[in-house]
Design a protein around this motif. Structure first.
Motif, PDB file in Angstrom:
ATOM      1  N   GLU A   8       9.992 -23.184   5.727  1.00 18.89           N
ATOM      2  CA  GLU A   8       8.800 -22.388   5.426  1.00 18.89           C
ATOM      3  C   GLU A   8       9.202 -20.926   5.479  1.00 18.89           C
ATOM      4  O   GLU A   8       9.803 -20.483   6.464  1.00 18.89           O
ATOM      5  N   ILE A   9       8.893 -20.224   4.416  1.00 13.41           N
ATOM      6  CA  ILE A   9       9.134 -18.786   4.410  1.00 13.41           C
ATOM      7  C   ILE A   9       7.921 -18.099   3.816  1.00 13.41           C
ATOM      8  O   ILE A   9       7.125 -18.711   3.093  1.00 13.41           O
ATOM      9  N   VAL A  10       7.815 -16.824   4.116  1.00 14.30           N
ATOM     10  CA  VAL A  10       6.829 -15.966   3.480  1.00 14.30           C
ATOM     11  C   VAL A  10       7.625 -15.039   2.572  1.00 14.30           C
ATOM     12  O   VAL A  10       8.475 -14.280   3.052  1.00 14.30           O
ATOM     13  N   ALA A  11       7.408 -15.174   1.281  1.00 12.72           N
ATOM     14  CA  ALA A  11       8.108 -14.323   0.315  1.00 12.72           C
ATOM     15  C   ALA A  11       7.086 -13.438  -0.377  1.00 12.72           C
ATOM     16  O   ALA A  11       6.137 -13.939  -0.998  1.00 12.72           O
ATOM     17  N   PRO A  22      20.850 -28.080   2.355  1.00 12.93           N
ATOM     18  CA  PRO A  22      21.327 -27.130   3.368  1.00 12.93           C
ATOM     19  C   PRO A  22      22.270 -26.051   2.838  1.00 12.93           C
ATOM     20  O   PRO A  22      22.354 -24.978   3.420  1.00 12.93           O
ATOM     21  N   ARG A  23      22.967 -26.289   1.749  1.00 15.40           N
ATOM     22  CA  ARG A  23      23.937 -25.311   1.231  1.00 15.40           C
ATOM     23  C   ARG A  23      23.359 -24.421   0.138  1.00 15.40           C
ATOM     24  O   ARG A  23      24.081 -23.628  -0.458  1.00 15.40           O
ATOM     25  N   SER A  62      21.516 -11.777  -0.334  1.00 13.68           N
ATOM     26  CA  SER A  62      20.932 -13.117  -0.398  1.00 13.68           C
ATOM     27  C   SER A  62      21.904 -14.153  -0.952  1.00 13.68           C
ATOM     28  O   SER A  62      21.668 -15.353  -0.787  1.00 13.68           O
ATOM     29  N   CYS A  63      23.006 -13.707  -1.547  1.00 12.77           N
ATOM     30  CA  CYS A  63      24.016 -14.674  -1.996  1.00 12.77           C
ATOM     31  C   CYS A  63      24.823 -15.211  -0.820  1.00 12.77           C
ATOM     32  O   CYS A  63      25.474 -16.244  -0.942  1.00 12.77           O
ATOM     33  N   LEU A  64      24.778 -14.512   0.320  1.00 13.12           N
ATOM     34  CA  LEU A  64      25.551 -14.924   1.490  1.00 13.12           C
ATOM     35  C   LEU A  64      24.697 -15.594   2.553  1.00 13.12           C
ATOM     36  O   LEU A  64      25.216 -16.044   3.561  1.00 13.12           O
ATOM     37  N   VAL A  68      18.095 -22.098   4.335  1.00  9.90           N
ATOM     38  CA  VAL A  68      17.674 -22.645   5.637  1.00  9.90           C
ATOM     39  C   VAL A  68      17.721 -21.579   6.732  1.00  9.90           C
ATOM     40  O   VAL A  68      17.007 -21.692   7.726  1.00  9.90           O
ATOM     41  N   GLN A  69      18.546 -20.551   6.563  1.00 11.96           N
ATOM     42  CA  GLN A  69      18.595 -19.466   7.542  1.00 11.96           C
ATOM     43  C   GLN A  69      17.355 -18.571   7.455  1.00 11.96           C
ATOM     44  O   GLN A  69      17.098 -17.794   8.368  1.00 11.96           O
ATOM     45  N   ALA A  70      16.631 -18.666   6.372  1.00  9.44           N
ATOM     46  CA  ALA A  70      15.401 -17.876   6.199  1.00  9.44           C
ATOM     47  C   ALA A  70      14.173 -18.635   6.683  1.00  9.44           C
ATOM     48  O   ALA A  70      13.057 -18.110   6.617  1.00  9.44           O
TER      49      ALA A  70
END
Length: 172
Positions: A8-11, A22-23, A62-64, A68-70
């Motif tokens: 879940e993110i807020v964009a 995951p990748r 954001s390419c790195l 899932v880290q967000a």
């Protein structure tokens, strides 16, 4: 069957819940899953800065970063800069300064520069030209010199800026 994880993110102020591999990079997630194509992919090695977004208000490549880290965090892309509550539908002051200073040619790198300048001005509302050049040293433009970009940053610093929560606008 490939493994997936729900995030879940807020964009740009809008909440999303998506199943992702995951990748999957954050850049690919933003572009391909959310349709936020203002996030550009250049080198895909974190060198050029074209994919710069704000993650909880701080610039990241954001390419790195993996999607899932967000998870549980707020992302602001170039699409989230404009149209804040103070000026719905209008340009963000940094965008307006770039337009007025003709600080772009092809525009491919511009989203990364805009978000980098936005972060700089939130941290230091009156940076020197040297401080601007130092901050922008991680963003590459292959079309033009950097003087117009630095001029735009100085122009943006000279005008009032809206307060933004950098998850973009309030999440519904």
């Amino acid at each position: 069957m490939r493994p997936v994880r729900t995030i879940e993110i807020v964009a740009n102020g809008r909440r999303y819940r998506e199943a992702v591999e995951p990748r999957l990079s954050l850049a690919d997630f933003l572009r391909d899953r959310l349709g936020l194509t203002g996030t550009h992919l250049g080198c895909e090695q974190g060198v050029c800065g074209s994919c710069t977004v704000l993650l909880d208000g701080k610039t990241v490549r954001s390419c790195l970063v993996l999607a899932v880290q967000a998870d549980g965090r707020s992302v602001t892309t170039v699409e989230g800069l404009a149209g804040g509550p103070e000026d719905p539908g209008g340009l963000h002051p940094v965008q307006r300064a770039f337009l007025e200073a003709a600080a772009f040619q092809c525009g491919y790198c511009t989203p990364g520069f805009l978000l980098t300048v936005d972060e700089l001005l939130r941290e230091n509302p009156a940076p020197s030209e040297e401080e601007i050049r130092e901050r922008l040293s991680g963003n590459l433009c292959r079309c033009t010199g950097y003087q117009h970009i630095v001029d735009a940053a100085l122009r943006a610093a000279a005008r009032p800026r809206p307060e933004q929560n950098h998850g973009g606008h309030p999440a519904p």
